[in-house]
Motif scaffolding. Structure first.
Motif, PDB file in Angstrom:
ATOM      1  N   GLN A 134      -5.458  -1.738  -1.794  1.00  0.00           N
ATOM      2  CA  GLN A 134      -4.047  -1.699  -1.384  1.00  0.00           C
ATOM      3  C   GLN A 134      -3.168  -1.297  -2.556  1.00  0.00           C
ATOM      4  O   GLN A 134      -2.234  -0.523  -2.404  1.00  0.00           O
ATOM      5  CB  GLN A 134      -3.623  -3.049  -0.815  1.00  0.00           C
ATOM      6  N   PRO A 148       2.323   2.873  -4.125  1.00  0.00           N
ATOM      7  CA  PRO A 148       1.659   3.857  -4.995  1.00  0.00           C
ATOM      8  C   PRO A 148       2.039   5.290  -4.649  1.00  0.00           C
ATOM      9  O   PRO A 148       2.056   6.147  -5.527  1.00  0.00           O
ATOM     10  CB  PRO A 148       0.181   3.611  -4.741  1.00  0.00           C
ATOM     11  N   HIS A 149       2.363   5.536  -3.380  1.00  0.00           N
ATOM     12  CA  HIS A 149       2.683   6.900  -2.986  1.00  0.00           C
ATOM     13  C   HIS A 149       4.017   7.360  -3.546  1.00  0.00           C
ATOM     14  O   HIS A 149       4.321   8.542  -3.544  1.00  0.00           O
ATOM     15  CB  HIS A 149       2.657   7.027  -1.461  1.00  0.00           C
ATOM     16  N   THR A 186      -4.161   8.046 -10.740  1.00  0.00           N
ATOM     17  CA  THR A 186      -3.170   8.248  -9.683  1.00  0.00           C
ATOM     18  C   THR A 186      -1.955   9.005 -10.207  1.00  0.00           C
ATOM     19  O   THR A 186      -1.023   9.256  -9.465  1.00  0.00           O
ATOM     20  CB  THR A 186      -2.703   6.894  -9.087  1.00  0.00           C
ATOM     21  N   LEU A 216      -3.964   0.565  -4.864  1.00  0.00           N
ATOM     22  CA  LEU A 216      -4.117   1.993  -5.112  1.00  0.00           C
ATOM     23  C   LEU A 216      -3.321   2.813  -4.103  1.00  0.00           C
ATOM     24  O   LEU A 216      -3.126   4.010  -4.290  1.00  0.00           O
ATOM     25  CB  LEU A 216      -5.589   2.403  -5.024  1.00  0.00           C
ATOM     26  N   GLY A 217      -2.909   2.157  -3.025  1.00  0.00           N
ATOM     27  CA  GLY A 217      -2.085   2.853  -2.049  1.00  0.00           C
ATOM     28  C   GLY A 217      -2.770   3.091  -0.720  1.00  0.00           C
ATOM     29  O   GLY A 217      -2.317   3.914   0.062  1.00  0.00           O
ATOM     30  N   PHE A 218      -3.861   2.381  -0.452  1.00  0.00           N
ATOM     31  CA  PHE A 218      -4.531   2.563   0.837  1.00  0.00           C
ATOM     32  C   PHE A 218      -4.065   1.506   1.818  1.00  0.00           C
ATOM     33  O   PHE A 218      -4.073   0.312   1.488  1.00  0.00           O
ATOM     34  CB  PHE A 218      -6.046   2.447   0.679  1.00  0.00           C
ATOM     35  N   TYR A 265       0.806  -1.212   0.000  1.00  0.00           N
ATOM     36  CA  TYR A 265       0.000   0.000   0.000  1.00  0.00           C
ATOM     37  C   TYR A 265       0.848   1.276   0.000  1.00  0.00           C
ATOM     38  O   TYR A 265       0.345   2.365  -0.226  1.00  0.00           O
ATOM     39  CB  TYR A 265      -0.963   0.007   1.188  1.00  0.00           C
TER      40      TYR A 265
END
Lengths: 307, 260, 314, 394
Positions: free
Chosen positions: C201, B79-80, B166, C203-205, B76
């Motif tokens: 997840q 992506p950041h 994104t 997606l970055g959560f 998780y």
């Protein structure tokens, strides 16, 4: 340390563990193969005990009563599967929990309507009602030894069934991959029914085993079923081996807690408070065990990966 | 290491039950290139994607994204850093609308989501970029539809929109044309073509038409290893690659892939 | 004002009826309706809080009754020590419930499926037995709460009508709060994780943490309901945290309709009315209740909410 | 049934004038009718109905309305039902109550509602002491009294070391306190087991401890469903003949019927204490026991006897005011005299409204038909008053 007492308590723990295993093995099979959460499993335990009590009282023979009560419980299992459970396999756990919660209410109430609120005794033949001596000082109730032996025999039989027979192969395959079993051309509907009924009979047998000790009483399955769930979650869902080990573990912890915790507590609190806290804390122990095991292994001791 | 390398994979190992799915893979992906990864079934492409996205952690080796070691970073968090992926099997949120799906993707990029009061779906900061991404993939008219019942092709478009929303530096596309008909497939390829040059794309793909149409460079994987990396022309001519495809001429392989 | 759907009408009628109930009671003198309605409203709050995790987050907690108990003891124990300040009671109820949810959530949310159901139940059983074991607070016998929480001179809970309105306004407030949460960014993440956690997840959560926060909010709200319940019943026993109570809460939510805001209120209402009416006329009422439950599961997916013309799930 | 259901609907909606406004004497009866403890409630309701038959369903010249509610063996439900009786049915008397914890939970609802609360069984110590109330009466006993009698018996039998087992709830704690107060020997071990709907019924661990403790007697309190289970396991563990068993509220008509069915003859000849016995020699008791047996085919339990007396006690109060139920002072004064034919013979009320009465030693015997029952032997305590009355400020 009183070694005699310790030995007797270990046997008591083993006996309780065996009883839990009889309940938990069916539960874990049903769970593992059909992915079905059956809260009403404890109701079949109760039904088995009531059938055995009535038949024993009518026929004046515990053995005949036991022998006839097993198929009678199986019939109830078939009916439950046909009328309710079968329609829920494709649903999610939430629906399982609710529907079988409803079944518990139905079974408890029907039992009271049929048998009245009184508990039903199951008289034992005289030779089972006495005590046996193991060694010099140790004397235990014959019937409790009989439960241990019966339970071990059933566990062995179940082991043979699962590992050595065609049905067992299908069951194992079903537990690991449901789609594959249906791809192999096995009649899934029939397999599910058979597994459910095996579970029902095992639960009924457990009820019949405990009946001569505690009587058959309304709602007798509602607390032990939760403990049985704890057992299969600890053991890992779908694993007979896990259920066996966890059942014995939980049985021992429960009895040991009840035997020795108050002594322990009296060391640092008043006798009165110790007497009150000890039984509750010992009841709590198995849940703590479960939480710890799940914290370390989220799918239980022998659970499949990623469930 | 070359300044323009955005993703460096070094000596990556991963085995399942004793079988090495990734077996000492080393690979560099350059900034703004479309880098295709191809290989026969069982070559370890899926395992590679899983390790790059953090779903599976490698046994050994290193993954470096823009100079930062991300080998063991949880999925998780990646992506950041500017990584995004699409899934081989469509992975969208079926019981939400198309717009909500993309809004979630925008939200993921827009800092934390511990905001409990304002409605997300009427927040322009979220919906505007989301609608832009949908327009980009040609799904803007379906924005208010529940995603689940849409067609397979539309699902793939939505999937891509979620990736674009994104605004990633690096896009990992796991078989974007999987299960598509010819028409949808062609549309997807032209859509990807329009992205070329604006971002780095790692493309794992079976459709050789798509690969050779899009890729700047191609890596061929066999048995968990990269046996060749180069421009499409180089790969077409590579001897090892021909052997990997069981002696077949690569062009035949392309043809047969097209027919299935 | 745009025209109302059947659902909208039912919601409106139920809310207006609940709002005017004390007037009806004072006209007819049938105080028992107030008792019944207070219980209904409090359990509706509990059901609404459960629905936040169960309906919107697909976290099937089988231990939600533990928070009712914690909340009620948060009133009972201070009163036992002659601390009557209601703000302290509510504060303890909410903070302890949230803390309990946080600590247990750290373990529970690592598990999935049936293991989640069972471990939430296990934690509630631990609280159950913990209170059974504390002799000082009555153990198994429970604790009589002699005085209700005090909120200064304006709000006197000893008056049943005031207590009722406090509960009713709380319900409205919590419904509004949950409505905001569900549509917020946070709510989107929770619902997204319900639909496809792996995707969220990627997606970055960090879905674990979002779920944990959601779990804590639900626990705290239910703890608040528990504090109201303690005031209402003036009695608290570990029995309130039994697993069957958690099962009843789940039933209320499912009966009303999961993942709809007002569904659990309707579910709690129908549940309590049925219980009251059936138990009044037949000793074996639980038979009918059990059959009803099974029928609802088998044939009425989506609950009352879908009978009123809403698609089950979106 | 449909018409009954319909009537209930109509009544609950308050659309018609209900009985609450009729001029009669309304008695609410909270007891346990479901769960395995339901057998006790059935006995109590049967006995109360016999009492009502005996008085022609009239008190002070007015018709009696008798409303039974099931507490489901849970304090919380008991309280809810009491609320309903007080607020919906507007009864004048709330009675019944098997369980101390149910009674403690319901006390406030009934007394704050301005009703008379009459326990037909439970006698928890707070209600005899600090929490005593002018409108609370007991038609049974205070929990500690009967085990205190047993303690005296144990002393007389020369018991030196005692092992105690009891359920872990309010009454259980009182029972233990009672026997500890009068027993002069040493307590070598004590187990408090889980009680309630999910009570512990398998005592293997506890019996093993008792056996190993070196006690020369075991004292237990296992009322209702737990009684026969305990006695069976006591026999199965081979303790009979080795460590004698003394019980309170454990061996009664309900458990004996089941033990007889199971042919567990070991219980014959065992001792226990009680304020009453089915063969206690007085006219009221003879009539009550005969009618109860004729109607139900069972021996009455003490629960039944106390319920019968509860109805008679209420009648004595209502009679004293000639049916004027608004005259609570008059009713109270009437009941305080205990001037009614009780199945236990004559007794008095203490300042805390608990009976001052005799406690008897009883033994299990076969009657002329071969049925097992508990028979009166001798008096252990005469005119005994509970220990908590001094704390009561009435």
């Amino acid at each position: 340390m009183d070694w005699t007492l310790l030995t007797v308590q270990l046997l008591n723990g083993l006996q309780f563990g065996i009883l839990l295993f009889l309940l938990a093995s069916g539960l874990t099979l049903i769970f593992g193969i059909m992915d079905f959460v059956n809260l009403a499993h404890g109701s079949l335990y109760m039904v088995g005990a009531f059938f055995c009590a009535t038949l024993t009282q009518w026929l004046d023979s515990f053995w005949l009563g036991l022998l006839l009560a097993l198929p009678a419980t199986a019939v109830v299992g078939v009916l439950v599967e046909l009328i309710v459970v079968r329609h829920l396999y494709e649903r999610d756990h939430l629906d399982h929990v609710l529907a079988t919660f409803g079944l518990i209410l139905v079974f408890d109430t029907l039992t009271q309507m049929i048998w009245g609120p009184d508990g039903q005794v199951i008289p034992l033949p005289a030779w089972l009602d006495g005590q046996v001596s193991l060694g010099d000082a140790i004397e235990v109730p014959t019937y409790r030894v009989a439960i241990i032996l019966t339970g071990l025999a059933v566990a062995f039989g179940l082991f043979i069934l699962v590992t050595r027979t065609r049905l067992g192969m299908q069951i194992r395959a079903g537990a690991s991959n449901r789609k594959m079993v249906s791809a192999l051309g096995v009649n899934i509907g029939l397999l599910f029914s058979i597994v459910f009924v095996i579970g029902a009979v095992l639960a009924g047998l457990a009820g019949m085993m405990i009946g001569p000790i505690t009587e058959a009483s309304i709602g007798m399955g509602n607390q032990i079923i939760i403990v049985a769930f704890v057992v299969i979650v600890i053991g890992g869902i779908g694993s007979i081996k896990g259920a066996f080990i966890a059942a014995i573990l939980v049985g021992l912890i429960d009895i040991m807690g009840r035997s020795y915790l108050d002594v322990l507590f009296k060391m640092f609190m008043s006798a009165q408070n110790a007497e009150t806290s000890a039984p509750a804390v010992s009841a709590m122990l198995i849940y703590i065990l479960m939480a710890v095991i799940l914290a370390v292994r989220p799918s239980g001791l022998f659970g499949p990966r990623g469930r | 290491m070359d300044e323009s390398v955005i993703l460096g994979i070094k000596d990556l190992y991963k085995s399942f039950g004793g079988v090495a799915a990734t077996n000492g893979l080393t690979l560099d992906v350059l900034e703004r290139e479309v880098h295709a990864v191809i290989g026969p079934n069982g070559a370890g492409k899926t395992t590679l994607v899983s390790q790059l996205t953090g779903v599976v952690l490698p046994d050994a080796g290193q993954v470096v994204f823009r100079g930062r070691d991300i080998t063991r970073m949880p999925a998780y968090r990646r992506p950041h850093l500017g990584m995004a992926r699409s899934f081989q099997i469509t992975s969208i949120i079926h019981d939400m609308t198309v717009l909500e799906n993309v809004v979630l993707a925008v939200q993921a990029k827009a800092g934390h989501s511990y905001r409990f009061w304002e409605s997300a779906i009427i927040d322009d900061q979220l919906t505007e970029p989301a609608m832009r991404a949908l327009t980009q993939v040609g799904l803007e008219t379906e924005a208010m539809q529940v995603a689940g019942p849409l067609s397979h092709g539309e699902h793939r478009q939505l999937e891509l929109a979620m990736v674009l929303a994104t605004d990633p530096e690096l896009v990992l596309l796991d078989e974007p044309t999987a299960g598509m008909g010819r028409e949808d497939s062609t549309r997807m390829v032209s859509m990807l073509e329009s992205l070329k040059g604006s971002r780095t794309i790692i493309l794992v793909e079976h459709d050789m038409d798509a690969v050779f149409a899009l890729a700047d460079r191609i890596t061929v994987m066999v048995e968990g290893r990269a046996i060749a990396t180069g421009t499409p022309d180089v790969i077409r001519a590579d001897r090892l690659v021909r052997e990997a495809y069981l002696g077949e001429d690569i062009n035949t392989a392309i043809k047969s892939a097209r027919e299935t | 004002m745009k025209s109302l759907t059947l659902r909208g009408w039912v919601t409106l009628v139920v809310l207006v009826a609940l709002a005017l109930l004390p007037v009806f009671v004072s006209m007819t003198g049938r105080e028992f309706f107030l008792v019944l309605a207070t219980r209904l409203v409090i359990l509706a709050i509990a059901a609404v809080s459960l629905n936040l995790i169960l309906g919107y987050g697909r976290m099937i907690s089988f231990g939600h009754a533990a928070y009712l108990g914690i909340g009620a003891y948060a009133v009972g124990i201070p009163v036992y020590y002659e601390i009557y300040n209601g703000f302290i009671h509510i504060g303890i109820a909410v903070v302890v419930s949230a803390a309990f949810a946080f600590l247990t959530g750290l373990v529970c949310l690592r598990t999935r499926g049936v293991n989640f159901i069972m471990i939430t139940m296990a934690f509630s059983m631990m609280v159950f037995f913990a209170f059974v074991s504390i002799e000082e607070y009555g153990g198994d016998d429970g604790l009589v709460i002699e005085v209700r929480s005090e909120f200064g001179q304006w709000v006197n809970l000893e008056n049943d009508t005031v207590l009722y309105y406090v509960c009713f306004v709380s319900l409205l407030g919590i419904l509004y709060l949950i409505r905001r949460i569900v549509h917020s960014r946070f709510g989107m993440v929770i619902q997204g994780a319900r639909g496809n956690e792996a995707r969220m997840q990627s997606l970055g959560f960090d879905t674990f943490r979002y779920r944990l926060v959601c779990y804590v909010i639900a626990g705290a709200l239910c703890g608040y309901a528990g504090a109201l319940l303690g005031n209402f019943t003036s009695f608290i026993s570990p029995e309130m945290m039994d697993w069957t109570r958690s099962g009843e809460l789940i039933f209320m939510v499912v009966l009303g309709g999961t993942s709809s805001l007002f569904g659990p209120v309707l579910g709690a209402g129908l549940f309590i009315l049925l219980e009251e009416i059936l138990s009044g006329f037949w000793l074996y009422w639980q038979l009918i209740f059990g059959i009803f439950l099974i029928l609802v599961v088998l044939f009425a997916k989506g609950g009352i909410d879908s009978w009123l013309g809403r698609r089950p799930e979106r | 049934m449909m018409s009954r259901l319909l009537k209930y609907f109509v009544l609950s909606l308050g659309l018609v004038a209900t009985s609450a406004f009729a001029d009669n004497v309304r008695i609410g009866f909270v007891t346990t009718l479901t769960t395995p403890a339901g057998a006790i409630g059935r006995d109590m309701v049967d006995a109360a109905n016999i009492a009502l038959d005996h008085i022609g369903h009239k008190m002070g010249g007015k018709a009696v309305e008798f409303i039974v509610e099931d507490d489901g063996f849970k304090p919380e439900i008991g309280k809810q039902k009491t609320d309903k009786l007080v607020k919906q049915d507007d009864v004048h008397f709330v009675t019944g109550f098997i369980w101390s914890h149910v009674l403690l939970a319901s006390r406030k609802s009934a007394l704050d509602g301005g009703k008379f609360l009459i326990s037909a069984n439970a006698g928890p110590s707070p209600l005899a002491g600090k929490l005593c109330h002018k409108n609370f009466f007991s038609s049974s006993w205070q929990n500690d009294q009967n085990p205190m009698a047993t303690g005296e018996v144990l002393n007389k039998k020369g018991v030196k070391k005692l092992y105690i087992m009891s359920p872990n709830y309010a009454a259980g704690k009182n029972m233990v306190a009672g026997v500890e107060r009068t027993f002069k020997g040493e307590i070598v071990g004590k187990d408090m087991t889980k009680w309630g709907k999910d009570m512990q019924l398998d005592f293997s661990a506890e019996l093993a401890k008792a056996k190993a403790s070196g006690a020369d007697a075991i004292f237990v309190f296992y009322p209702g469903p737990a009684g026969p289970a305990f006695i069976k396991q006591y026999d199965q563990a081979g303790l009979r003949g080795k460590i004698p068993l003394y019980t309170v509220f454990t061996v009664d008509a309900l458990s004996l019927a089941r033990l007889q069915k199971a042919k567990l003859g070991g219980v014959l000849g065992s001792w226990n204490t009680m304020f009453w016995a089915p063969d206690l020699d007085n006219a009221t008791n003879k009539r009550f026991v005969a009618d109860f047996k004729a109607k139900t085919g069972r021996y009455p339990t003490h629960y039944a006897a106390q319920s019968y007396d509860a109805i008679m006690l209420i009648k004595s109060g209502v009679d004293a005011v000639n049916g004027d139920t608004s005259n609570q002072d008059g009713i109270r004064a009437g009941m305080l005299k205990a001037d009614f034919p009780s199945v236990r013979g004559k007794y008095r009320y203490g300042s805390n409204h608990f009976p001052i009465q005799n406690f008897y030693l009883r033994t299990v015997k076969k009657d002329a038909n071969g049925d097992w029952f508990v028979s009166h032997v001798s008096t252990v305590l005469s005119d005994h008053q509970d220990t908590y009355h001094g704390q009561c400020k009435l």
